[in-house]
Write an enzyme that holds these catalytic residues in place. Structure first.
Site, PDB file in Angstrom:
ATOM      1  N   HIS A   1      82.547   5.059  20.126  1.00 37.22           N
ATOM      2  CA  HIS A   1      83.083   6.313  20.246  1.00 37.22           C
ATOM      3  C   HIS A   1      82.908   6.905  21.640  1.00 37.22           C
ATOM      4  CE1 HIS A   1      84.915   7.028  16.288  1.00 37.22           C
ATOM      5  NE2 HIS A   1      84.017   7.016  15.811  1.00 37.22           N
TER       6      HIS A   1
ATOM      7  N   HIS B   1      78.162   2.173  16.071  1.00 36.39           N
ATOM      8  CA  HIS B   1      79.396   3.035  15.808  1.00 36.39           C
ATOM      9  C   HIS B   1      79.478   4.291  16.741  1.00 36.39           C
ATOM     10  CE1 HIS B   1      82.560   4.093  12.964  1.00 36.39           C
ATOM     11  NE2 HIS B   1      82.345   5.410  13.569  1.00 36.39           N
ATOM     12  N   GLU B   2      78.645   5.076  16.715  1.00 37.66           N
ATOM     13  CA  GLU B   2      78.689   6.223  17.612  1.00 37.66           C
ATOM     14  C   GLU B   2      78.744   5.990  18.964  1.00 37.66           C
ATOM     15  OE1 GLU B   2      79.729   8.601  16.136  1.00 37.66           O
ATOM     16  OE2 GLU B   2      79.124   8.314  14.072  1.00 37.66           O
TER      17      GLU B   2
ATOM     18  N   GLU C   1      88.748   5.256  16.294  1.00 37.62           N
ATOM     19  CA  GLU C   1      87.867   4.412  15.349  1.00 37.62           C
ATOM     20  C   GLU C   1      87.886   3.075  15.643  1.00 37.62           C
ATOM     21  OE1 GLU C   1      86.193   6.111  13.427  1.00 37.62           O
ATOM     22  OE2 GLU C   1      85.345   4.740  12.147  1.00 37.62           O
TER      23      GLU C   1
HETATM   24 ZN    ZN Z   1      83.866   6.977  13.524  1.00 35.59          ZN
END
Ligand code: ZN
Length: 524
Positions: free
Chosen positions: A289, A285-286, A315
């Site tokens: 980003h 997830h990170e 997101e």
């Molecule tokens: Zn996030």
């Protein structure tokens, strides 16, 4: 204090010289310099924040809070100063469509927004949220709603006042949303959530009736944290996260942060030695980003064009790598053998299919951050509806825990065992982040729309994922999203990338196909 005063004084006299010339471009040049200075202060604030959450010793807490508050105040003062107002007034509109045009549009928006909020309100909000966050931590630990309630009441009053100061056409919530998702409107989000609710609630009921709730067992066991870290480092390297312009550290609440343009974008994560999911999917997830930030045109650095264009678009990037890639069968067909070799004791009995089912188990639960792809958006819907009722004064703060539980029961068929696992689970309201939650669902919906479009352009992407290759997918995202930074507002960017506005069709199609196949549902 001294250096700031001198800096402002000298800049002021220089600006006066600039204004006296007949060259309107001078105002733009000065504004760019001024905003570059503000950007540097913000980057310094980010560096202190990163340190605060990674390596700062406990004794630094009080001093660091002062430093961060000082830098925040300096930024606000520089943004709304008389000099900035004079520069704004002297600006001429650059050629539409040019980079300068986007720069001026963003600078004006930032300035006007800041100028509408009186200093007193900015300070009161900063103080109220600084006090509310430790109060929330304690309240959550003791499941003690009553001790947090007055803090939330105060924050809510200030949020309503902010919305009135900022102004809106249809609904005060629109003014708050605009901070995180420029151009988003409560009415349009309501439509999006209604569409999701109509399709997801019956689908979740159907699946819950079929599921024994035990699929995810292989994810619990003994997983050496060092080995977990080695594994995720390899995966995010394959994704294309650039270690020469980043690093990975461990924290309690993972985040991604840019320390000045695409040259230094750091990720953080946490590993749980008894549970595999947080370390795996949190890191994917990170990294999503971070690859967005690393891909932004370096020429946009130190200007309002830098950074992602909205929280929702940001997101979409993290969710795309976490879920559409990281929870797919193709992806694990390549990576599972090495994960199983890494943890032969815990995963020895689980074959690829068992593991794939484990990471995609649908199970209504009380905690948002642990929710599966299907139930996640209902957690957001609940918060969105409660925020609106609070802002409209339809719901009193004192009634919030009961309203929370009623909606949990209605949408997910779950009643939280206490307030810790219910209304007190998220930090957002204590931090004053009203209007933030919907950006999580915008991200989910947009991730599917972008992924579908990338596959249309490059049907070979799933095949490549099955070989641990992601260059084509990352290249498409870079071309269509990453490199643009904040140059285009979300609506414009989404239309450019996918040829249509944000809509739920791709996302609902993705969920139906994936979970219909997993749970053997008949497709109508
Ligand atoms: Zn996030």
């Amino acid at each position: 204090m001294t250096s700031s005063y001198l800096q402002q004084a000298s800049q002021h006299s220089l600006i006066m010289v600039a204004m006296s010339t007949d060259r309107p471009n001078e105002a733009l040049r000065w504004l760019k310099e001024r905003l570059a200075t503000i950007s540097d202060v913000n980057t310094a604030r980010n560096a202190l924040n990163w340190d605060r959450q990674t390596y700062m010793p406990e004794g630094g807490v009080a001093g660091r809070a002062e430093q961060l508050a000082t830098l925040s105040r300096l930024v606000h003062e520089m943004l709304v100063s008389r000099e900035a107002a004079e520069l704004m007034a002297a600006l001429e509109n650059p050629e539409p469509g040019s980079k300068d045009f986007a720069f001026v549009r963003l600078a004006r928006r930032e300035y006007e927004r800041s100028a509408k909020l009186p200093n007193r309100l900015v300070e009161e909000l900063a103080r109220a949220t600084a006090l509310a966050q430790p109060a929330w931590e304690q309240a959550r630990a003791r499941s003690d709603w009553a001790s947090f309630e007055p803090h939330l009441g105060k924050i809510l009053l200030l949020q309503r006042e902010s919305a009135e100061c900022l102004g809106y056409e249809d609904h005060p919530y629109d003014a708050l949303l605009d901070f995180y998702e420029p151009g988003a409107k409560k009415a349009r989000l309501q439509e999006m959530f209604d569409e999701l609710k109509a399709k997801l609630v019956p689908l979740i009921r159907e699946i819950s009736a079929l599921s024994d709730g035990k699929c995810s067992r292989p994810l619990y066991g003994s997983f050496d944290e060092k080995k977990q870290e080695e594994f995720v480092r390899k995966v995010v390297s394959d994704f294309g996260y650039d270690w020469k312009r980043g690093r990975l550290d461990r924290v309690v609440h993972p985040f991604c942060i840019s320390l000045g343009g695409p040259g230094d974008v750091r990720i953080t994560t946490r590993f749980d030695s008894d549970h595999l999911s947080p370390g795996l999917f949190g890191t994917f997830h990170e990294a999503g980003h971070a690859m967005y930030e690393q891909g932004i045109d370096p020429a946009y650095s130190r200007s309002p064009l830098s950074g992602g264009t909205s929280m929702g678009v940001h997101e979409s990037q993290s969710r795309l790598w976490e879920n559409l890639v990281g929870r797919s069968r193709m992806f694990w067909s390549f990576y599972y053998p090495s994960l199983r070799e890494t943890f032969p004791e815990a995963l020895g009995d689980a074959d690829l299919e068992t593991f794939y089912r484990a990471i995609n188990e649908v199970k209504p639960s009380e905690i948002r951050v642990e929710a599966d792809e299907l139930t996640y958006n209902l957690h957001i819907l609940l918060r969105f509806e409660l925020e609106i009722s609070l802002i409209e004064e339809d719901l009193a703060v004192a009634e919030l825990p009961a309203a929370w539980n009623a909606k949990m029961e209605e949408y997910l068929g779950v009643t939280p065992e206490d307030e810790t696992n219910g209304v007190l689970q998220d930090v957002h309201w204590a931090a004053g982040l009203f209007g933030y939650f919907p950006t999580y669902t915008i991200g989910n919906v947009l991730a599917a729309q972008l992924f579908e479009e990338a596959l249309k352009a490059h049907p070979e992407i799933p095949e490549e994922m099955g070989h641990g290759e992601f260059g084509t997918l990352r290249g498409w995202l870079w071309e269509n999203i990453h490199r643009h930074g904040s140059r285009y507002d979300p609506d414009e960017l989404i239309e450019m990338a996918t040829g249509r506005p944000l809509e739920t069709a791709s996302y609902l199609r993705y969920l139906k196909n994936k979970f219909g196949e997993l749970y053997g549902l008949s497709s109508e």
